[in-house]
Design a protein around this motif. Sequence first.
Motif, PDB file in Angstrom:
ATOM      1  N   SER A  55      43.400  70.441  51.980  1.00  0.00           N
ATOM      2  CA  SER A  55      43.339  69.179  51.257  1.00  0.00           C
ATOM      3  C   SER A  55      44.545  69.018  50.339  1.00  0.00           C
ATOM      4  N   ALA A  56      44.928  70.096  49.670  1.00  0.00           N
ATOM      5  CA  ALA A  56      46.069  70.039  48.750  1.00  0.00           C
ATOM      6  C   ALA A  56      47.375  69.784  49.503  1.00  0.00           C
ATOM      7  N   ILE A  57      47.547  70.434  50.643  1.00  0.00           N
ATOM      8  CA  ILE A  57      48.773  70.272  51.429  1.00  0.00           C
ATOM      9  C   ILE A  57      48.839  68.882  52.045  1.00  0.00           C
ATOM     10  N   MET A  58      47.702  68.404  52.582  1.00  0.00           N
ATOM     11  CA  MET A  58      47.695  67.114  53.260  1.00  0.00           C
ATOM     12  C   MET A  58      47.883  65.940  52.318  1.00  0.00           C
ATOM     13  N   GLN A  59      47.645  66.142  51.029  1.00  0.00           N
ATOM     14  CA  GLN A  59      47.954  65.075  50.071  1.00  0.00           C
ATOM     15  C   GLN A  59      49.425  64.701  50.147  1.00  0.00           C
ATOM     16  N   ASN A 169      53.921  68.938  44.048  1.00  0.00           N
ATOM     17  CA  ASN A 169      52.593  68.452  44.405  1.00  0.00           C
ATOM     18  C   ASN A 169      51.557  69.572  44.301  1.00  0.00           C
ATOM     19  N   MET A 170      51.912  70.764  44.775  1.00  0.00           N
ATOM     20  CA  MET A 170      50.988  71.894  44.724  1.00  0.00           C
ATOM     21  C   MET A 170      50.810  72.411  43.297  1.00  0.00           C
ATOM     22  N   LEU A 171      51.868  72.353  42.499  1.00  0.00           N
ATOM     23  CA  LEU A 171      51.751  72.749  41.093  1.00  0.00           C
ATOM     24  C   LEU A 171      50.811  71.828  40.329  1.00  0.00           C
ATOM     25  N   SER A 172      50.776  70.575  40.720  1.00  0.00           N
ATOM     26  CA  SER A 172      49.944  69.589  40.021  1.00  0.00           C
ATOM     27  C   SER A 172      48.530  69.501  40.579  1.00  0.00           C
ATOM     28  N   SER A 173      48.308  70.118  41.748  1.00  0.00           N
ATOM     29  CA  SER A 173      47.007  70.014  42.404  1.00  0.00           C
ATOM     30  C   SER A 173      45.929  70.797  41.642  1.00  0.00           C
ATOM     31  N   ARG A 174      44.725  70.241  41.588  1.00  0.00           N
ATOM     32  CA  ARG A 174      43.583  70.890  40.957  1.00  0.00           C
ATOM     33  C   ARG A 174      42.375  70.779  41.885  1.00  0.00           C
ATOM     34  N   ASN A 175      41.537  71.814  41.895  1.00  0.00           N
ATOM     35  CA  ASN A 175      40.313  71.733  42.691  1.00  0.00           C
ATOM     36  C   ASN A 175      39.231  70.988  41.913  1.00  0.00           C
ATOM     37  N   ALA A 180      43.959  75.242  38.827  1.00  0.00           N
ATOM     38  CA  ALA A 180      45.244  75.099  39.522  1.00  0.00           C
ATOM     39  C   ALA A 180      45.430  76.227  40.531  1.00  0.00           C
ATOM     40  N   MET A 181      46.358  76.028  41.460  1.00  0.00           N
ATOM     41  CA  MET A 181      46.695  77.084  42.421  1.00  0.00           C
ATOM     42  C   MET A 181      47.457  78.197  41.719  1.00  0.00           C
ATOM     43  N   THR A 182      47.279  79.409  42.216  1.00  0.00           N
ATOM     44  CA  THR A 182      48.042  80.534  41.681  1.00  0.00           C
ATOM     45  C   THR A 182      49.449  80.514  42.267  1.00  0.00           C
TER      46      THR A 182
END
Length: 335
Positions: A55-59, A169-175, A180-182
Amino acid sequence: MGCPTVVLNGPAGNRLLFQNDFNIIANKQPISLTRIVGKKSILELSGEDHKRMRSAIMQFLKPEALQKFVGRMNSIIKKHFVDCWDERTLAGDLLFGLNDSEEIEILSQDFTEAFKALWSLPLDLPGTAFRSELKARSRICKRLSSLLKVRRRELHEGKFCPGQDLMSNMLSSRNENGKAMTEEEIIDNMIALMSAGHETTCNLLINVLRLLALNPHVYQKVLEEHMEILTKKEIDEPLTWDDIQKMKYTWKVCQETMRLISPVFGGFRKAMKDVEFGGFVIPKGWQILNLYAKILIDYLVDEKEKTFGTAKQKESEVKIDFGKNKREGQIKKVG
């Protein structure tokens, strides 16, 4: 590949792999690939972890998001058609936001070294391809870690937007819990995307060019389609998303190429418990290789349809049946 492996192909094998729960058959790559790409990459994840990462990547990678990068990609590709043909420069810009040619070149060399022996024997001994591969991964991780620190600061200071490249984008992504992602997750998935994108894009482009050269009448139609788009644009005017949507015949050529020659030879899974299939038992812990390329060839209707431009088979004959489960939508079909 570092462990006992069973090879599957065909619709029955597809149903076994993609209709089973992750607790029965899970994502698992060969040891050599896992050590290079990383254990936190999407290639290794299953269940909710896979869903969260995808989901995070496909954003960032979904068509709606990529539309705004068409002009940027166009200018980079035109420049490198003149300087050199290296698609990793494009990836360096879109994935990492890198514009420094020297930095891109260093990373490019390390990625090339790392990907040389993805399928090699996992022997971590001096002088082996696997040892060189591990050293290259270590250098890549250090560089990406430094880039992440810079990008975090730029995002905090408002100098960079979250959707400007995949890294931000991945740094800003939250579940759903706001977590946040490690750094390990981000780096591993960056490497995984570089690996997957580089191999599949290269394979497809080379095969398209080869088949166009062997089929001049098809090449002529592709040229006419592109010239029609070009004549309606000003000199040096960049491509737009609308222009790409008009390349319907070009897309058919790409689809036909993938029908005949898969850009990916196969995919790996792991049996998490004993699995019965075709009167046999796949023991727990065994690796499963599904051959996508063989599926395409086996389900062509006759010899004539193995010729470029003669596709007539029903879609279901080359379709991978994923079923209505958590895997649905990862890939809809091969080719």
